[in-house]
Write a protein that holds these residues in place. Structure first.
Motif, PDB file in Angstrom:
ATOM      1  N   VAL A   1       0.849  -1.183   0.000  1.00 28.19           N
ATOM      2  CA  VAL A   1       0.000   0.000   0.000  1.00 28.19           C
ATOM      3  C   VAL A   1       0.886   1.234   0.000  1.00 28.19           C
ATOM      4  O   VAL A   1       1.794   1.352   0.833  1.00 28.19           O
ATOM      5  N   LYS A   2       0.628   2.148  -0.926  1.00 31.11           N
ATOM      6  CA  LYS A   2       1.322   3.430  -0.993  1.00 31.11           C
ATOM      7  C   LYS A   2       0.381   4.505  -0.465  1.00 31.11           C
ATOM      8  O   LYS A   2      -0.712   4.695  -0.991  1.00 31.11           O
TER       9      LYS A   2
ATOM     10  N   TYR B   1      -5.051   5.716  -0.075  1.00 34.09           N
ATOM     11  CA  TYR B   1      -4.331   4.457   0.077  1.00 34.09           C
ATOM     12  C   TYR B   1      -4.335   3.742  -1.280  1.00 34.09           C
ATOM     13  O   TYR B   1      -5.361   3.226  -1.718  1.00 34.09           O
ATOM     14  N   VAL B   2      -3.179   3.751  -1.928  1.00 36.29           N
ATOM     15  CA  VAL B   2      -3.066   3.114  -3.245  1.00 36.29           C
ATOM     16  C   VAL B   2      -2.623   1.669  -3.033  1.00 36.29           C
ATOM     17  O   VAL B   2      -1.468   1.399  -2.698  1.00 36.29           O
TER      18      VAL B   2
ATOM     19  N   VAL C   1       4.142  -6.440 -14.660  1.00 34.48           N
ATOM     20  CA  VAL C   1       2.817  -5.880 -14.937  1.00 34.48           C
ATOM     21  C   VAL C   1       2.176  -5.464 -13.617  1.00 34.48           C
ATOM     22  O   VAL C   1       2.201  -6.222 -12.641  1.00 34.48           O
ATOM     23  N   ALA C   2       1.588  -4.259 -13.588  1.00 34.18           N
ATOM     24  CA  ALA C   2       1.076  -3.691 -12.341  1.00 34.18           C
ATOM     25  C   ALA C   2      -0.441  -3.513 -12.389  1.00 34.18           C
ATOM     26  O   ALA C   2      -1.027  -3.257 -13.447  1.00 34.18           O
ATOM     27  N   TYR C   3      -1.032  -3.646 -11.214  1.00 38.66           N
ATOM     28  CA  TYR C   3      -2.458  -3.403 -11.010  1.00 38.66           C
ATOM     29  C   TYR C   3      -2.588  -2.566  -9.747  1.00 38.66           C
ATOM     30  O   TYR C   3      -1.864  -2.800  -8.771  1.00 38.66           O
ATOM     31  N   ALA C   4      -3.483  -1.576  -9.748  1.00 34.29           N
ATOM     32  CA  ALA C   4      -3.607  -0.697  -8.576  1.00 34.29           C
ATOM     33  C   ALA C   4      -5.030  -0.176  -8.435  1.00 34.29           C
ATOM     34  O   ALA C   4      -5.737   0.021  -9.440  1.00 34.29           O
ATOM     35  N   GLU C   5      -5.420   0.032  -7.191  1.00 33.27           N
ATOM     36  CA  GLU C   5      -6.707   0.656  -6.860  1.00 33.27           C
ATOM     37  C   GLU C   5      -6.483   1.657  -5.732  1.00 33.27           C
ATOM     38  O   GLU C   5      -5.603   1.454  -4.886  1.00 33.27           O
TER      39      GLU C   5
ATOM     40  N   VAL D   1      -9.197  -6.071  -3.077  1.00 36.12           N
ATOM     41  CA  VAL D   1      -8.236  -5.735  -4.136  1.00 36.12           C
ATOM     42  C   VAL D   1      -7.593  -7.004  -4.676  1.00 36.12           C
ATOM     43  O   VAL D   1      -7.428  -7.163  -5.897  1.00 36.12           O
ATOM     44  N   LEU D   2      -7.229  -7.942  -3.798  1.00 38.69           N
ATOM     45  CA  LEU D   2      -6.605  -9.188  -4.238  1.00 38.69           C
ATOM     46  C   LEU D   2      -7.547  -9.982  -5.133  1.00 38.69           C
ATOM     47  O   LEU D   2      -7.123 -10.505  -6.176  1.00 38.69           O
ATOM     48  N   HIS D   3      -8.823 -10.077  -4.739  1.00 41.04           N
ATOM     49  CA  HIS D   3      -9.806 -10.792  -5.565  1.00 41.04           C
ATOM     50  C   HIS D   3      -9.858 -10.197  -6.973  1.00 41.04           C
ATOM     51  O   HIS D   3      -9.817 -10.922  -7.978  1.00 41.04           O
ATOM     52  N   ARG D   4      -9.959  -8.873  -7.049  1.00 43.44           N
ATOM     53  CA  ARG D   4     -10.079  -8.228  -8.360  1.00 43.44           C
ATOM     54  C   ARG D   4      -8.772  -8.319  -9.156  1.00 43.44           C
ATOM     55  O   ARG D   4      -8.800  -8.452 -10.387  1.00 43.44           O
TER      56      ARG D   4
END
Length: 332
Positions: A142-143, A188-189, A199-203, A216-219
């Motif tokens: 988490v950023k 909270y990113v 390859v990156a994924y972020a919410e 977030v992990l599920h998605r």
């Protein structure tokens, strides 16, 4: 491989030697044929007689004797001062009575010439790893970023204008700290990066609870599955969300093995830490945003550019998406 100025390649040396040894040509005649000196022709012929075809390959140009070679005990002292005290070539040379160029040559030979190549805690060369296939390991973290106040923050407007915008935003939201200071909040990113492909994924969310992290992990797992990647392991730090029963239960349901970094060792999760720096430089602080909504709206475009277009130096200056299966429509 022969150097750029070599007159003969290994194949040409073999043909030259065979003309002399097998076909009876004189060294002078064969040398004229290949535009080299007769001494060169005689040398390759003699080597062919004694070693055969294997003798035509390149050899090290290192001399047999090196009377001025730096002694092994001195090399060990140089390594010790570099690793334990992190000294440069000039201070090390001063302590040992050597030339700085000699120390630098030793450090380069040992792979210690850059401090960034050494682990800060142990002084040992950094051991880099990369899993063999996409999905073998996901890094998650988490950023945290302070929200942008209405009208923009201090980074682009200065402290005075930034504080004024913070006050305006606090009056709109009614959020104040216990000392009546304006409270803008935190973004909270939640970031996920594949170890092999990068390859990156972020919410972006307003908290870092276990419920949010597991969502977030599920998605993220579903997002990677659409691109032909099955997740096997996930690596996280020891934050409360990642130590929770919900996190472990979710990973178990998804068939994912849970891995943890060593406490107080962010280097263990270095790939995602480096991505956070790219995230900050390329999205969070790259330009002026007049609101937090505007900054959050710009995240998907940054992620697309990072995954599909931005060359990544760790994977041969190719976009990360090229390391995934080349499914139709995924590389555009």
């Amino acid at each position: 491989m022969s150097h750029a100025n070599a007159a003969l390649t290994p194949r040409a040396r073999l043909r030259l030697a065979r003309l002399i040894v097998d076909h009876g040509w004189s060294p002078a005649r064969a040398a004229e044929r290949y535009d080299v000196s007769w001494r060169t022709a005689a040398k390759w012929a003699a080597r062919y007689r004694t070693e055969g075809e294997a003798g035509m390959t390149d050899r090290s140009s290192r001399p047999r004797r090196q009377p001025n070679l730096t002694p092994a005990p001195t090399i060990r002292k140089i390594e010790h001062l570099r690793r334990k005290r992190r000294l440069g070539p000039v201070p090390i040379a001063d302590q040992l009575g050597l030339a700085a160029s000699t120390v630098h040559a030793v450090l380069r030979r040992k792979g210690l010439n850059r401090l960034t190549h050494l682990d800060r805690g142990t002084g040992e060369p950094i051991r880099r790893y990369e899993h063999a296939a996409p999905g073998d390991l996901l890094h998650v973290d988490v950023k945290k970023l302070g929200n942008v106040p209405d009208g923009g923050g201090w980074r682009y407007l200065g402290r005075q204008a930034g504080d004024r915008n913070r006050q305006t935003t606090a009056r709109r939201t009614g959020q104040r700290a216990h000392d009546y200071e304006p409270r803008i909040g935190t973004a909270y990113v939640h970031t996920v990066i594949d170890d092999h492909s990068r390859v990156a994924y972020a919410e972006i969310h307003d908290d870092e609870t276990a419920l949010t992290a597991t969502g977030v992990l599920h998605r993220a797992v579903a997002w990677f599955a659409e691109r032909g990647v099955t997740i096997h392991r996930v690596l996280s730090d020891n934050g409360s969300a990642y130590k929770s029963r919900l996190w472990h239960a979710t990973c178990n349901d998804l068939g994912i093995t849970v891995k943890k970094t060593r406490p107080y060792r962010p280097q263990t999760n270095g790939k995602i830490e480096r991505f956070h720096r790219t995230l900050a430089d390329g999205w969070a602080f790259t330009k002026f945003y007049n609101s937090e909504k505007a900054r959050r709206k710009a995240l998907p475009a940054f992620l697309h550019d990072y995954n599909h277009h931005r060359p990544h130096t760790a994977i041969g200056k190719l976009p990360p998406i090229t390391r995934l299966n080349n499914l139709a429509g995924h590389h555009t």
